[in-house]
Design an enzyme around this catalytic site. Structure first.
Site, PDB file in Angstrom:
ATOM      1  N   ILE A   1       6.568   1.447 -11.387  1.00 45.95           N
ATOM      2  CA  ILE A   1       7.848   0.913 -10.923  1.00 45.95           C
ATOM      3  C   ILE A   1       7.734  -0.564 -10.531  1.00 45.95           C
ATOM      4  O   ILE A   1       8.550  -1.382 -10.968  1.00 45.95           O
ATOM      5  CB  ILE A   1       8.411   1.771  -9.783  1.00 45.95           C
ATOM      6  CG1 ILE A   1       8.785   3.164 -10.320  1.00 45.95           C
ATOM      7  CG2 ILE A   1       9.627   1.101  -9.144  1.00 45.95           C
ATOM      8  CD1 ILE A   1       9.208   4.155  -9.262  1.00 45.95           C
TER       9      ILE A   1
ATOM     10  N   GLY B   1       1.499  -0.216   4.395  1.00 43.70           N
ATOM     11  CA  GLY B   1       2.360  -1.270   4.921  1.00 43.70           C
ATOM     12  C   GLY B   1       3.836  -1.030   4.738  1.00 43.70           C
ATOM     13  O   GLY B   1       4.639  -1.944   4.977  1.00 43.70           O
TER      14      GLY B   1
ATOM     15  N   GLU C   1       1.468  -7.548   0.894  1.00 48.78           N
ATOM     16  CA  GLU C   1       0.139  -7.109   1.310  1.00 48.78           C
ATOM     17  C   GLU C   1      -0.805  -7.016   0.119  1.00 48.78           C
ATOM     18  O   GLU C   1      -2.009  -7.173   0.244  1.00 48.78           O
ATOM     19  CB  GLU C   1       0.214  -5.755   2.002  1.00 48.78           C
ATOM     20  CG  GLU C   1       0.675  -4.634   1.083  1.00 48.78           C
ATOM     21  CD  GLU C   1       1.012  -3.362   1.834  1.00 48.78           C
ATOM     22  OE1 GLU C   1       0.943  -2.292   1.223  1.00 48.78           O
ATOM     23  OE2 GLU C   1       1.344  -3.454   3.019  1.00 48.78           O
TER      24      GLU C   1
ATOM     25  N   GLY D   1       4.123  -3.132  -4.525  1.00 50.93           N
ATOM     26  CA  GLY D   1       2.849  -2.442  -4.591  1.00 50.93           C
ATOM     27  C   GLY D   1       2.332  -2.368  -6.006  1.00 50.93           C
ATOM     28  O   GLY D   1       2.589  -3.246  -6.833  1.00 50.93           O
ATOM     29  N   ILE D   2       1.623  -1.292  -6.304  1.00 53.00           N
ATOM     30  CA  ILE D   2       1.024  -1.116  -7.617  1.00 53.00           C
ATOM     31  C   ILE D   2       1.614   0.123  -8.266  1.00 53.00           C
ATOM     32  O   ILE D   2       2.036   1.051  -7.579  1.00 53.00           O
ATOM     33  CB  ILE D   2      -0.517  -1.005  -7.508  1.00 53.00           C
ATOM     34  CG1 ILE D   2      -1.183  -1.155  -8.872  1.00 53.00           C
ATOM     35  CG2 ILE D   2      -0.925   0.309  -6.834  1.00 53.00           C
ATOM     36  CD1 ILE D   2      -2.696  -1.304  -8.803  1.00 53.00           C
ATOM     37  N   GLY D   3       1.674   0.140  -9.581  1.00 54.66           N
ATOM     38  CA  GLY D   3       2.193   1.296 -10.283  1.00 54.66           C
ATOM     39  C   GLY D   3       3.241   0.910 -11.314  1.00 54.66           C
ATOM     40  O   GLY D   3       3.545  -0.260 -11.540  1.00 54.66           O
TER      41      GLY D   3
END
Length: 613
Positions: free
Chosen positions: A214, A331, A233, A210-212
Site C-alpha cells: 500500500i 509509531g 520513522e 511504512g513498508i509494503g
C-alpha cells in the site's frame, strides 16, 4: 588521524547471567556480534535480549537457546521471534515508539549492555549507526557498556547517528551486508488503495509512510504532486523514485525544511547506497522523530498507516490477530496523533477490505475477541480501502458506521449493516446498504478541477444522509420550486435516508462534493430512476445556487447518460418546468428532444440512447 579500536569482548567481564542486553535491530542487526556472544556463552543463562523489529536470522530466539536467552521485543517480526512469542518463550512489550527510550532512561528497562552494528570510524573517530538510529541511539546513550560490530557494509548517515569510537567498551570487526527487503509487487487491490490515498495528499504536504504494497502504491501515485516533504520513522526504496521524479523536494516543510527526516531505513542495497553520505537525508532517534509535537510542526502532515482490522466505530487493531500478537504498536499512534494536531494534517489508516482470500472482512462490526485497540476511534480521520475513502472526523457513530460499510467489500455490506442495526447504531429506517456503480470502474471517485477549485464526483450513498439534508436546506424557494414543481418545507432524516440509499445496480445517483479536511459538502446531485416496464429511465439534477453556471449539471448528466448506455437502457426521459430554461438548455445540449405535451407548464424531453451511441 587514526584511532585504536577497543579490544575484543571478554563477555564474562562485560555481562553476567540475568543481564538485560539491547540488540540493534531492523535491517542492521549485529549478527556476528550476537554469534560471538553465543560462541562464548558457557556459564551464562537467562540473559534478556531487548530489541525492536529484528530482520533476518534471529537465531537467538530459537528453542535451542531458551535457557541462554529470554527475548523481549517491542515489535514482533520474523518467524523465530513470532514462534517464540506464540509459545511463551519470548515476551512482547507494547509501547509507543516515541516512548521506548524513556524505558531505558527511567530504569523501567535498565540496560546492562548494548550491542550495535556501526560503520568504521571516520577521520575524527566517529562511527555511524547507519540505517538504524531509531531506539538504538537512545540505548547507546543510556548504557555504560557498549559493544560494537565494526562493519564496512553499514552506510554513514547524516543527522544524529554518530557514536565516537572511544565510547565503545569492546568491538569486533565483521563485515556483513544489511538485510535486504525488496519492494513487494503491487497488486490491483493495493493499486486502488494507493490511488485513493494519493487523492487525500495535497501539494506541499509532508508524508509519513511504512513498508509494503500500500505505501509503495501510494508513493507511485504521488509522482505528479509538487513540493512534498518527508518526515517518517522509516524509509523504503519507493522514496528514491519519489525524490528522483521531483515530487519530493522538502521545500515546503515547516520543520527541518530542505531535509528528509527519518530514524531507520529498510529496503535493498539501492536504498542503503542512496542514504550513504547523503546530506539531504537525516537520521534521528525515534524519541525525536516520533514525538507528536515535533511531527505536528510540519504543516499538512499526512500520516499513512495500516491496520489488521477496523471496527465500525473507527477503532483500529494493528498489532494482534485475536489473541495472537502479530507485530507491534510501532509509531502508528505517534504519527496519527502528530498529524491530527498538525495544521492541515491528515491521519490515514489504509488497509485491504478483506483477508484470507476475501473470506474475512477487515471492516468489522466489533473487534475480534482478544484483539487490542492500538489507535482509538477518536484519533482516526480517514480509513481507506480499495472501495474508497471513509471520512470519520467529527462523525457520529451512525455516520461512521455508514461510511465504513461503504468502503467494506460489497459482499459483507449487508451483514455489517444488519449487525449495527441490532445495536441501534443506525435507525430502523436505514434498510439499504451502500452499493457501487460498476460502470464508474474500480475507482469510484473522480477528481474534478472546476475554475481552479478541486471537487470530487462519486456515487451518492447512505453516509450522505446529513449532507443531503444540508444540501436541501441550502436551496432557495425558487430552486426547490423549479426542481420539485412545488415548495417542499422539510427534508426529514427518513426522507433524506431514502434519497441517499440507492440501489445503484438499477437506479443511479451521483453527486459532486467539495472536501476540506473532513468536511464534505454536496454541491450538485444527479440521478436517474430506472423503469423496467419499458426499459427507460428518468433523469433529474439540482445544483447549489452558488455553483450554478460552472458546468456541474452537464458533467453529471454526461455520466448518467454513459451509465445508462452501458446498461443498455433504451431511452432517458426528463420532465422540466417550462420556465426552467437553464435546465432545459442543458438537456437539449445533450441531444434531448422535446415531446409534445398538453400541459404548457411542463416540458417533456427524451434521449433515444440506442440512436445516440
Amino acid at each position: 588521524m587514526s584511532f585504536a579500536l577497543p579490544p575484543k569482548p571478554e563477555w564474562h567481564k562485560l555481562i553476567k547471567s540475568g543481564s538485560r542486553v539491547f540488540v540493534g535491530g531492523n535491517a542492521s542487526v549485529p549478527y556476528a556480534l550476537v554469534q560471538d556472544l553465543i560462541d562464548h556463552s558457557e556459564g551464562f543463562s537467562d540473559i534478556e535480549l531487548v530489541h525492536m523489529l529484528a530482520l533476518g536470522d534471529t537465531r537467538w530466539a530459537k528453542e535451542e537457546y531458551r535457557r541462554l536467552f529470554k527475548v523481549n521485543t517491542f515489535f514482533i517480526g520474523g518467524p523465530e521471534v513470532r514462534r517464540a512469542v506464540d509459545e511463551g518463550r519470548a515476551d512482547y512489550t507494547p509501547c509507543f515508539l516515541s516512548e521506548i527510550s524513556s524505558l531505558f532512561t527511567d530504569g523501567t528497562l535498565q540496560l546492562d549492555a548494548v550491542l550495535v552494528n556501526v560503520s568504521p570510524p571516520d577521520e575524527f573517530g566517529y562511527c555511524s549507526l547507519g540505517a538504524s538510529v531509531d531506539i538504538c541511539m537512545s540505548a547507546v546513550r543510556h548504557a555504560t557498556t557498549i559493544i560494537a560490530q565494526i562493519n564496512h557494509e553499514v552506510p554513514r548517515t547524516a543527522g544524529h547517528s554518530y557514536v565516537h569510537i572511544s565510547e565503545f567498551t569492546a568491538c569486533i570487526e565483521a563485515d556483513e551486508p544489511l538485510v535486504e527487503v525488496p519492494t513487494p509487487p503491487i497488486d490491483s487491490r493495493a493499486e486502488r488503495i494507493g490511488q485513493y490515498v494519493a487523492m487525500l495528499v495535497e501539494d506541499g504536504s509532508t508524508l509519513q509512510f511504512g513498508i509494503g504494497k500500500i505505501p509503495s502504491a501510494t508513493l507511485k501515485y504521488l509522482c505528479n504532486h509538487k513540493d512534498l516533504g518527508i518526515h517518517s520513522e522509516m524509509l523504503t526504496d519507493s522514496l528514491i523514485d519519489l525524490i528522483d521524479c521531483g515530487a519530493v523536494n522538502n521545500r515546503k516543510k515547516t520543520f527541518h525544511p530542505g531535509k528528509v527526516v527519518t530514524s531507520f531505513a529498510i529496503g535493498t542495497r539501492k536504498l542503503y547506497d542512496y542514504i550513504n553520505n547523503n546530506p539531504h537525508i537525516e537520521f534521528y532517534a525515534s524519541s525525536y522523530v516520533n514525538k507528536a509535537t515535533n511531527i505536528a510542526k510540519n504543516e499538512k502532515m499526512v500520516a499513512i498507516n495500516s491496520a489488521l482490522e477496523v471496527d465500525l466505530t473507527g477503532q483500529v487493531v494493528a498489532d494482534s490477530l485475536g489473541y495472537d500478537f502479530y507485530s507491534g504498536i510501532g509509531g502508528q499512534v505517534d504519527f496519527v496523533t502528530g498529524a491530527s494536531i498538525s495544521k492541515g494534517g491528515k491521519p490515514i489508516i489504509a488497509l485491504p477490505s478483506t483477508a484470507r482470500n476475501e473470506s474475512v472482512s477487515r471492516i468489522r462490526p466489533f473487534i475480534t475477541e482478544g484483539a487490542g485497540v492500538v489507535t482509538s476511534r477518536g484519533n482516526v480521520h480517514y480509513v481507506v480501502t480499495e472501495y474508497g475513502i471513509a471520512s470519520l472526523k467529527g462523525k457520529s457513530i451512525r455516520e461512521r458506521a455508514m461510511e465504513l460499510i461503504r468502503v467494506a467489500h460489497p459482499k459483507f455490506r449487508a451483514q455489517l449493516l444488519e449487525e449495527v442495526r441490532k445495536h441501534y447504531w443506525v435507525p430502523h429506517y436505514q434498510e439499504k446498504f451502500p452499493t457501487d456503480i460498476p460502470e464508474l470502474g474500480a475507482i469510484q471517485l473522480q477528481k474534478l478541477v472546476i475554475q481552479n477549485e478541486t471537487y470530487y464526483l462519486r456515487p451518492l450513498n447512505p453516509a450522505d444522509e446529513r449532507r443531503l439534508q444540508e444540501f436541501f436546506y441550502s436551496h432557495t424557494k425558487e430552486t426547490l420550486r423549479l426542481r420539485y414543481n412545488y415548495d417542499p418545507k422539510q427534508m426529514s432524516r427518513e426522507k433524506s435516508c431514502n434519497l441517499v440509499s440507492v440501489d445503484q445496480s438499477s437506479d443511479a445517483a451521483l453527486c459532486i462534493v467539495r472536501q476540506e479536511g473532513s468536511r464534505i459538502t454536496i454541491h450538485a446531485v444527479g440521478r436517474f430512476y430506472y423503469n423496467p416496464t419499458d426499459n427507460s429511465c428518468e433523469a433529474a439534477f439540482v445544483t447549489r445556487e452558488n455553483q450554478q453556471g460552472k458546468g456541474m449539471a452537464k458533467r453529471l448528466l454526461s455520466h448518467l447518460i454513459d451509465i445508462a448506455k452501458k446498461r443498455k437502457i433504451a431511452r432517458m426521459m426528463a420532465y422540466v418546468r417550462a420556465d426552467n430554461t437553464p435546465m432545459i438548455s442543458i438537456f437539449e445540449q445533450a441531444n434531448f428532444s422535446r415531446l409534445f405535451s398538453t400541459d404548457p407548464s411542463d416540458v417533456e424531453l427524451v434521449l433515444n440512447l440506442e440512436e445516440n451511441p
